[in-house]
Design an enzyme around this catalytic site. Structure first.
Site, PDB file in Angstrom:
ATOM      1  N   ASN A 236       4.404  -4.934   3.936  1.00 24.29           N
ATOM      2  CA  ASN A 236       3.006  -4.750   3.511  1.00 24.29           C
ATOM      3  C   ASN A 236       2.451  -3.380   3.899  1.00 24.29           C
ATOM      4  O   ASN A 236       1.514  -2.909   3.252  1.00 24.29           O
ATOM      5  CB  ASN A 236       2.158  -5.870   4.137  1.00 24.29           C
ATOM      6  CG  ASN A 236       0.678  -5.556   4.108  1.00 24.29           C
ATOM      7  OD1 ASN A 236       0.018  -5.718   3.087  1.00 24.29           O
ATOM      8  ND2 ASN A 236       0.147  -5.063   5.225  1.00 24.29           N
TER       9      ASN A 236
ATOM     10  N   SER B 156       1.540  -3.007  -6.079  1.00 27.65           N
ATOM     11  CA  SER B 156       0.172  -2.796  -6.577  1.00 27.65           C
ATOM     12  C   SER B 156       0.213  -2.790  -8.096  1.00 27.65           C
ATOM     13  O   SER B 156       1.224  -2.381  -8.688  1.00 27.65           O
ATOM     14  CB  SER B 156      -0.355  -1.440  -6.084  1.00 27.65           C
ATOM     15  OG  SER B 156      -1.493  -1.037  -6.834  1.00 27.65           O
TER      16      SER B 156
ATOM     17  N   TYR C 211       1.171   7.402  -5.038  1.00 22.10           N
ATOM     18  CA  TYR C 211       1.030   5.966  -4.747  1.00 22.10           C
ATOM     19  C   TYR C 211       1.644   5.114  -5.871  1.00 22.10           C
ATOM     20  O   TYR C 211       2.392   4.164  -5.613  1.00 22.10           O
ATOM     21  CB  TYR C 211      -0.457   5.645  -4.583  1.00 22.10           C
ATOM     22  CG  TYR C 211      -0.775   4.237  -4.148  1.00 22.10           C
ATOM     23  CD1 TYR C 211      -0.762   3.872  -2.804  1.00 22.10           C
ATOM     24  CD2 TYR C 211      -1.113   3.261  -5.088  1.00 22.10           C
ATOM     25  CE1 TYR C 211      -1.070   2.574  -2.409  1.00 22.10           C
ATOM     26  CE2 TYR C 211      -1.422   1.969  -4.708  1.00 22.10           C
ATOM     27  CZ  TYR C 211      -1.404   1.631  -3.363  1.00 22.10           C
ATOM     28  OH  TYR C 211      -1.707   0.343  -2.979  1.00 22.10           O
TER      29      TYR C 211
ATOM     30  N   LYS D 272       4.851   2.536  -5.517  1.00 26.16           N
ATOM     31  CA  LYS D 272       4.779   1.097  -5.796  1.00 26.16           C
ATOM     32  C   LYS D 272       5.703   0.717  -6.952  1.00 26.16           C
ATOM     33  O   LYS D 272       6.267  -0.385  -6.966  1.00 26.16           O
ATOM     34  CB  LYS D 272       3.332   0.688  -6.082  1.00 26.16           C
ATOM     35  CG  LYS D 272       2.384   0.883  -4.888  1.00 26.16           C
ATOM     36  CD  LYS D 272       2.804   0.075  -3.663  1.00 26.16           C
ATOM     37  CE  LYS D 272       1.749   0.107  -2.569  1.00 26.16           C
ATOM     38  NZ  LYS D 272       2.142  -0.685  -1.387  1.00 26.16           N
TER      39      LYS D 272
END
Ligand SMILES: NC(=O)c1ccc[n+]([C@@H]2O[C@H](COP(=O)([O-])OP(=O)(O)OC[C@H]3O[C@@H](n4cnc5c(N)ncnc54)[C@H](O)[C@@H]3O)[C@@H](O)[C@H]2O)c1
Length: 245
Positions: free
Chosen positions: A87, A140, A153, A157
């Site tokens: 996580n 995400s 990002y 992901k």
């Protein structure tokens, strides 16, 4: 005969990275509430993490060597995970044409390499137990659709989703399931500084007219780890109120 309780994690061990706050803290406390012995990892162990976790370990998940060193004694002391939740994550948002090398590297190192590091150093031990298990990676929706200002990002992901699917193929015959959850916007420390317009845009996208709470993501993770999800592997479960449809 008593009904089998699929969400009873008594006698099982759940590892959760980024467990000090936000979504990770919600996941750690949910597994603890369902009887698991939780091993929490974070850069710094918060009092909440210390309280909830059987073991609270300060660790930078982006370091291959540090993860190897932290994990070895846990594996030796019968704390091999039945559930591993990757996580820990960060965001360093900037448009592509202004993004620094450091911003790119930091995000990829924590969000993608961090999950690889944990899986790399635990999966052999999980296979060796013969008990099977479950790995859940927190991705995400922006890894699915891409997001303005988040090339680093989104790439991390999307990479995490690829890692999830490839690993699911490799360890399925060992009874280890590997899945991802893809949350939409969740109000945590990570999103505190998101501009108001972006929050309003996320809310407008939500088919349910609300943003997720960290507990919504934790519930999906618990489900994926449970026997109720016993035939689910290699999947990405969106927890986004229909934000990305
Ligand atoms: N909040 C959202 O809207 C949202 C949406 C989709 C996905 N996610 C993902 O959910 C996960 C949790 O996010 P959050 O909103 O709870 O964020 P958060 O910033 O509140 O918590 C992240 C935790 O990860 C820890 N962490 C950061 N770098 C680390 C490292 N190198 N080693 C160990 N721990 C580290 C932090 O200390 C922190 O406790 C992340 O992977 C994030 O990308 C969040």
């Amino acid at each position: 005969m008593a009904a089998h309780e699929p969400f009873d994690f008594s006698g099982r061990v759940a590892w959760v990275t980024g467990a000090s706050r936000g979504i990770g803290a919600a996941i750690a406390s949910l597994f603890a509430a369902h009887g698991a012995r939780v091993v929490g990892f974070d850069l710094f162990a918060s009092p909440a993490m210390e309280e909830v976790c059987h073991r609270a370990i300060a660790l930078d998940v982006s370091s291959f060597a540090a993860v190897e060193e932290a994990v070895a004694p846990l594996l030796q002391s019968k704390l091999v995970p039945d559930v591993l939740v990757n996580n820990a994550g960060i965001a360093r948002d900037r448009v592509l044409w202004k993004m620094t090398e450091l911003e790119w590297d930091q995000v990829l190192d924590v969000n993608l390499k961090g999950a690889f590091n944990l899986m790399r150093h635990t999966v052999a031990a999980m296979r060796a137990t013969g008990r099977g298990g479950s790995v859940i990676n927190v991705a995400s929706i922006n890894g699915l659709r891409g997001k303005f200002g988040q090339t680093n990002y989104s790439a991390s992901k999307a990479g995490l989703i690829g890692l999830t699917k490839a690993a699911a193929r490799e360890v399925g015959r060992d009874g280890i399931r590997v899945n991802a959850v893809a949350p939409g916007m969740v109000m945590t420390d990570m999103t505190l500084n998101v501009p108001l317009e972006a929050r309003q845009a996320a809310l407008a996208e939500s088919l349910l007219g609300k943003l997720a709470h960290a507990d919504d993501v934790a519930n999906a993770v618990l489900f994926l780890a449970s026997s109720m999800a016993g035939h689910i592997t290699g999947q990405v479960v969106q927890v986004d109120g229909g934000q990305c449809l």
